[in-house]
Scaffold this motif. Structure first.
Motif, PDB file in Angstrom:
ATOM      1  N   HIS A   1    -112.064  16.564  61.146  1.00  0.00           N
ATOM      2  CA  HIS A   1    -111.322  17.799  61.465  1.00  0.00           C
ATOM      3  C   HIS A   1    -110.419  17.576  62.680  1.00  0.00           C
ATOM      4  O   HIS A   1    -109.284  18.054  62.714  1.00  0.00           O
ATOM      5  CB  HIS A   1    -112.304  18.940  61.771  1.00  0.00           C
ATOM      6  CG  HIS A   1    -112.949  19.533  60.549  1.00  0.00           C
ATOM      7  ND1 HIS A   1    -112.231  19.961  59.457  1.00  0.00           N
ATOM      8  CD2 HIS A   1    -114.251  19.799  60.269  1.00  0.00           C
ATOM      9  CE1 HIS A   1    -113.073  20.449  58.542  1.00  0.00           C
ATOM     10  NE2 HIS A   1    -114.302  20.354  59.011  1.00  0.00           N
TER      11      HIS A   1
ATOM     12  N   HIS B   1    -117.842  13.902  60.408  1.00  0.00           N
ATOM     13  CA  HIS B   1    -117.249  15.072  59.743  1.00  0.00           C
ATOM     14  C   HIS B   1    -116.319  15.821  60.712  1.00  0.00           C
ATOM     15  O   HIS B   1    -115.150  16.059  60.416  1.00  0.00           O
ATOM     16  CB  HIS B   1    -118.367  15.985  59.234  1.00  0.00           C
ATOM     17  CG  HIS B   1    -117.906  17.248  58.576  1.00  0.00           C
ATOM     18  ND1 HIS B   1    -117.897  17.411  57.215  1.00  0.00           N
ATOM     19  CD2 HIS B   1    -117.436  18.411  59.091  1.00  0.00           C
ATOM     20  CE1 HIS B   1    -117.439  18.617  56.911  1.00  0.00           C
ATOM     21  NE2 HIS B   1    -117.157  19.254  58.038  1.00  0.00           N
TER      22      HIS B   1
ATOM     23  N   GLU C   1    -111.404  20.666  54.482  1.00  0.00           N
ATOM     24  CA  GLU C   1    -112.678  19.978  54.331  1.00  0.00           C
ATOM     25  C   GLU C   1    -112.536  18.609  53.652  1.00  0.00           C
ATOM     26  O   GLU C   1    -113.452  17.800  53.708  1.00  0.00           O
ATOM     27  CB  GLU C   1    -113.694  20.860  53.589  1.00  0.00           C
ATOM     28  CG  GLU C   1    -114.135  22.081  54.389  1.00  0.00           C
ATOM     29  CD  GLU C   1    -114.883  21.758  55.695  1.00  0.00           C
ATOM     30  OE1 GLU C   1    -115.636  20.774  55.712  1.00  0.00           O
ATOM     31  OE2 GLU C   1    -114.683  22.475  56.683  1.00  0.00           O
TER      32      GLU C   1
ATOM     33  N   SER D   1    -112.423  16.263  56.624  1.00  0.00           N
ATOM     34  CA  SER D   1    -113.698  15.963  57.268  1.00  0.00           C
ATOM     35  C   SER D   1    -114.664  15.219  56.338  1.00  0.00           C
ATOM     36  O   SER D   1    -115.279  14.226  56.721  1.00  0.00           O
ATOM     37  CB  SER D   1    -114.334  17.270  57.748  1.00  0.00           C
ATOM     38  OG  SER D   1    -114.381  18.217  56.703  1.00  0.00           O
TER      39      SER D   1
HETATM   40 ZN   LIG Z   1    -116.057  21.077  58.084  1.00  0.00          ZN
END
Ligand SMILES: [Zn+2]
Length: 577
Positions: A374, A370, A398, A401
């Motif tokens: 990013h 995740h 998001e 990620s």
């Molecule tokens: Zn995140």
């Protein structure tokens, strides 16, 4: 450093005090800006200042979280938060006002600057002097909530324990132990239930007043503007709620029934939701941080060479002494380290940093890939000159990620050589990606109700919550626990400190699932091409265009949700039990 920087901010700049930043703010505030070219230069210089200030904060935060026992690092961080930051905020707002004024005078190409201008203008337009003291009061109320929650402990099994420490019991295969732990925590929360309701009442009242001061009917419209939600409306949020109810809830209820049968209990109780339904020990995907990095590198090498190369630049994870030169990972849990995990872009040097507390569990694998997503996002738009565009709205950030959690799944044999373990991890991931959506809908719908009915009583609020729990909650038997159920919303800290911030995760999860679906239907190549293309744009385009670049519909209604849930359920069927 990239060529896209200016030399407006001295290379050695560090905002250890307001005094070192002040002359740069004054220069930008007073500099004559006669032409559009002057204005573009001004924007670049301001971006350099913003990036340098952001990095000053980032370094202090990173240093402090990597070693909370170091008093000097703590003092440096607190000094920044308490003495530098409060001076930066009003000075930055004055620059925002000047920037909005200059944008009126010197028209710059909309294709390039429209997003920046709209974000800055919104902040200037909703600002009211009379809201400043209300914001201070809200910050204090939020602190009181944090302090009330943080002070909660229970006596359990002969020891005083914090509520986060109590979480582990919910995974125990001993049902009686789970129940006692659940009751201990819930009784403790209930003891402060009315106090927390009072804090929330005070917050809702002030937020409503702020919105009215700024010319809005209620806090909903105000907050949509304040949060830069220009591209979707409350009506689209309601469509999301309806889609979750119609398409996700039947799926969740089937999972609940399966869980009930596997646990072999008459009905699910609130303490039956986190335990492994087959009573197995936790998955053990890796030994330590360096091992996690080595395995994750193999995963990315097989997924995509470009991502693998970016991942390799972060370091090998073997350093456990905080940050060394060129090492942008601090992964192992150790004494003195702050809890949690994050990716923090150091905006001036343009180096991402990943922090986590790896303990050898599956959730650490999720966190690793995740946060890597990013970091890829940060690195793919690294040459963007404007720092504002090197960050994107959460609804899309998001996606970067969460997509990595899903697209790496085929290669999880790097963590789980046993076919059975790998299947178990994939099942958990797929169920979780859909399973979180009803809670997101609950929290979002609750806030819409709260702020469109600001004069509500506590009893009405409890009824509103119970209605939403009926609609979106697990098939749980609450009998004998009726006093507890209307207070469950108090566990969601966002309601207090970050109102309305939550549906972002739902929008992003649908985007991530959309890219996963594309990888299944068209292959990984096209899905990854769309992913990297969209991430390269950073935050320079409006949300619908970021989604479009990723070949995703900017739609969170019935059609989108139905398509995704159907495919997740079909893939789950294929997995060995
Ligand atoms: Zn995140």
């Amino acid at each position: 450093m990239s060529q896209t920087t200016t030399d407006f901010v001295p290379a050695e700049f560090d905002a250890h005090s307001w005094e070192v930043a002040e002359p740069l703010f004054a220069e930008l505030q007073n500099r004559p800006v006669e032409t559009a070219a002057d204005f573009e230069r001004w924007l670049l210089d301001r971006s350099e200042l913003d990036a340098a200030l952001s990095e000053s904060a980032a370094r202090r935060f990173i240093n402090m979280t990597c070693d909370t026992s170091d008093k000097e690092k703590e003092a440096a961080y607190l000094h920044f938060v308490e003495h530098v930051s409060p001076k930066l905020k009003p000075a930055s707002f004055e620059l925002d006002k000047r920037q909005a004024d200059l944008a009126e005078v010197h028209a710059l190409p909309a294709e390039r600057y429209a997003v920046l201008e709209r974000d800055v203008r919104a902040g200037v337009e909703i600002y009211r002097d009379e809201n400043v003291p209300l914001q201070t009061e809200l910050a204090k109320l939020s602190q009181q909530y944090d302090a009330t929650i943080g002070a909660m402990t229970v006596e359990f099994e002969g020891q005083e324990r914090t509520l986060p420490q109590m979480g582990v019991y919910q995974e125990s295969s001993d049902r009686d132990l789970r129940e006692r732990a659940w009751r201990a925590v819930s009784d403790r929360r209930l003891a402060d239930g009315e106090k927390i309701s009072g804090l929330y009442d005070a917050m809702v009242e002030r937020r409503h007043r702020m919105a009215r001061n700024a010319g809005f009917e209620n806090f909903v419209g105000y907050t949509f503007k304040a949060m830069g939600r220009f591209d979707y409306t409350p009506e689209l949020c309601f469509a999301f709620h309806d889609a979750i109810e119609r398409r996700v809830m039947p799926f969740v209820r089937r999972l609940d029934a399966k869980r009930r049968d596997e646990l072999d209990v008459g009905g699910l109780r609130p303490w039956d939701l986190s335990v492994d339904p087959k009573g197995r020990d936790p998955l053990r995907p890796f030994q330590n941080g360096a091992d996690l990095v080595a395995r994750t590198r193999k995963v990315f090498e097989r997924l995509d060479p470009r991502l693998a190369e970016m991942f390799a630049t972060l370091g090998d994870g073997s350093n456990d002494q905080g940050i060394a030169n060129g090492d942008l990972l601090d992964l192992d849990s150790r004494k003195g380290k702050a809890p949690g995990g994050y990716q923090y872009m150091q905006d001036r040097s343009r180096r991402p940093f990943i922090f986590m507390n790896a303990a050898g569990l599956h959730r650490d694998v999720e966190t690793m890939v995740h946060e890597a997503g990013h970091a890829f996002h940060s690195m793919l738009c690294i040459d963007e000159p404007l720092v504002h565009y090197r960050h994107s709205p959460i609804e899309f950030a998001e996606v970067a990620s969460m997509t990595m959690e899903l697209l790496t799944m085929p290669y999880w044999d790097a963590y789980y050589p046993s076919e059975e373990d790998a299947a178990r991890a994939r099942r958990k991931q797929l169920e979780g990606s859909i399973g979180l959506l009803p809670w997101i809908a609950t929290i979002d719908a609750f806030q819409h109700w709260v702020y469109t009915n600001p004069a509500h009583t506590r009893e009405q609020r409890a009824q509103a919550w119970l209605g939403l729990d009926d609609r979106f909650g697990h098939a749980v038997d609450w009998s004998g626990l009726e006093a507890h159920r209307p207070f469950v919303w108090q566990r969601q800290g966002h309601l207090f400190g970050n109102p309305f911030y939550y549906i972002e995760y739902g929008i992003a999860q649908l985007g991530a699932l959309g890219l996963w679906l594309k990888s299944l239907e068209e292959g990984e190549g096209p899905a990854l091409a769309a992913y990297t293309k969209a991430l390269s744009l950073g935050g320079s385009r409006p949300l619908p265009e970021l989604f479009e670049a990723a070949d995703l519909p900017f739609d969170f209604g019935d059609g989108t949700v139905a398509r995704l849930v159907e495919r997740v359920e079909a893939e789950l069927e294929k997995l060995p039990e």
